[in-house]
Design an enzyme around this catalytic site. Structure first.
Site, short mmCIF file in Angstrom:
data_model
loop_
_atom_site.label_atom_id
_atom_site.label_comp_id
_atom_site.label_asym_id
_atom_site.label_seq_id
_atom_site.Cartn_x
_atom_site.Cartn_y
_atom_site.Cartn_z
N ASP A 245 24.23 -49.55 -18.65
CA ASP A 245 24.85 -48.32 -19.45
C ASP A 245 24.62 -48.55 -20.91
O ASP A 245 24.07 -47.76 -21.58
CB ASP A 245 26.39 -48.11 -18.90
N ASP A 249 21.28 -47.26 -23.63
CA ASP A 249 21.70 -46.72 -24.74
C ASP A 249 21.32 -47.14 -26.06
O ASP A 249 20.66 -46.54 -26.80
CB ASP A 249 23.09 -46.53 -25.01
#
Ligand code: NAD
Length: 363
Positions: A245, A249
């Site tokens: 995650d 990003d």
């Protein structure tokens, strides 16, 4: 080849960008002779307004009956006061759970035409092309027990993986690496966490099935730095849910714009495809949305659900060519004297269609 695609366009700019992406896919289908069948269902805020739920049962049924689901985006400010399980985002989480995909693929690539949009220096990102494979159904996000005890002032989560959960996502990552530059980097924190030690040992075992792929391991803290210092050195990167995650990003910085990035979630009953951006209520309905993320998501559908590599690559080449020719959506330009031709969402979609036609006919 025949592919049944369910479009759940959702809210805000979702319908605007998926319309353009579907039109590009239809163009590619007519040029290549493959049959793409499209159906549409509601999800998110639009479904709350019309059906009283963010994920109507007929949307789930149609999704499970298709070869691929293409989601736009969900969410809108008018729903922000609803409890979490009634909000548009609950529809997306419910759909992800129903489809059961455990491998989230997220490309991070540098396009030299967009180098000015990245805060990283052009010579650092030039040529970078990474595919993240993030495990999506395990780790700390789902592990039990989990608790925030407000009386004792103590909270905890459980980062947990079984060997089979690691094995299945590692296998997908190795297979993807075989089709790319044959390099896989597995990211963990095996110097501290037992769960990472299991992760690393399992990835090493799976590696025996893929002797043509070079495997390396990185600790997540070091990887966060390497991605910004030397992103070109990585091909496929596989990691667990929480690390993935964060790192995927972070790697969006390499591309430099949220509106450019596609994603796919595979390994479940039906693959789910979505651009990574949200519903962007601030620009919805104004023709300002960048459709490239959705159009590149269409390319992932052809590649991962249709096995149509040449057609997927044709879409990616068309996007690069349109950028090379100086066409931009508003989000990709800064200042006044930029020298680009700024196009609306629909005009950009038309430009990509025209270009994909030229690419596929060898012009
Ligand atoms: P967002 O991605 O919608 O927007 C962030 C910023 O980027 C905004 O300024 C927006 O205008 C811009 N932007 C995003 N996509 C763009 C595009 N294609 N072209 C041009 N500009 C673009 O994130 P947010 O503002 O945090 O969230 C808005 C809503 O979307 C919220 O309701 C949120 O819950 C939801 N959301 C949904 C998803 C999803 O459906 N997968 C993902 C993230 C956020």
């Amino acid at each position: 080849m025949k592919l049944k695609i369910l479009v759940t366009a959702g809210d805000g700019i979702g319908p605007e960008v998926t319309n353009e992406a579907v039109a590009v896919l239809k163009e590619v289908a007519s040029l290549s002779g493959h049959t793409l069948e499209f159906d549409a269902k509601r999800i998110g805020g639009i479904a709350i307004t019309t059906d009283g739920t963010p994920l109507p049962a007929d949307t789930v049924a149609a999704a499970l009956d298709s070869d691929a689901v293409f989601l736009g985006a969900v969410g809108g400010n008018e729903f922000n006061s609803l409890p979490p399980d009634k909000r548009p985002e609950a529809g997306l989480l419910g759909l992800r759970a129903a489809l059961g995909g455990f491998a989230n693929l997220r490309p991070a690539f540098a396009l030299k035409e967009l180098a000015v949009n990245s805060p990283l220096r052009p010579e650092v990102i030039d040529g970078a092309d990474i595919l993240f494979v993030r495990e999506l159904l395990g780790g700390a996000y789902f592990g039990k027990p989990r608790e925030w005890n407000k009386e004792t002032g103590v909270a905890f989560n459980t980062m947990i993986y079984s060997r089979s959960e690691v094995e299945r996502v590692a296998r997908i990552a190795f297979q993807l690496a075989q089709k790319r530059r044959k390099k896989l980097c597995s990211v963990d924190k095996a110097n501290v966490l037992e769960v990472s030690q299991l992760w690393r040992a399992t990835v090493i075992e799976v590696a025996a099935e893929f002797p043509d792929v070079t495997l390396e391991h990185q600790y997540v803290d070091a990887m966060a730095m390497h991605l910004m210092n030397r992103p070109r050195d990585f091909d496929v990167v596989v990691t667990e849910n929480l690390f993935g995650d964060i790192l995927s990003d972070e790697s969006g910085i390499i591309t430099g714009s949220l509106g450019m990035l596609p994603s796919a979630t595979i390994g479940g009953k039906v693959n789910l495809y979505e651009p990574i951006h949200g519903s962007a209520p601030d620009i919805a309905g104004k023709g300002l949305a960048n459709p490239f993320g959705a159009i590149l998501t269409g390319a992932l559908i052809l590649r991962h659900s249709g096995g149509l590599e040449a057609e997927a690559a044709a879409i990616e080449t068309a996007v690069r060519k349109v950028l090379e020719q100086g066409f931009r959506t508003t989000d990709l330009v800064r200042g006044k004297d930029h020298g680009y031709t700024v196009l609306s969402t629909t005009a950009m979609g038309a430009k990509v269609r025209e270009t994909v036609k030229a690419v596929m006919s060898g012009q």
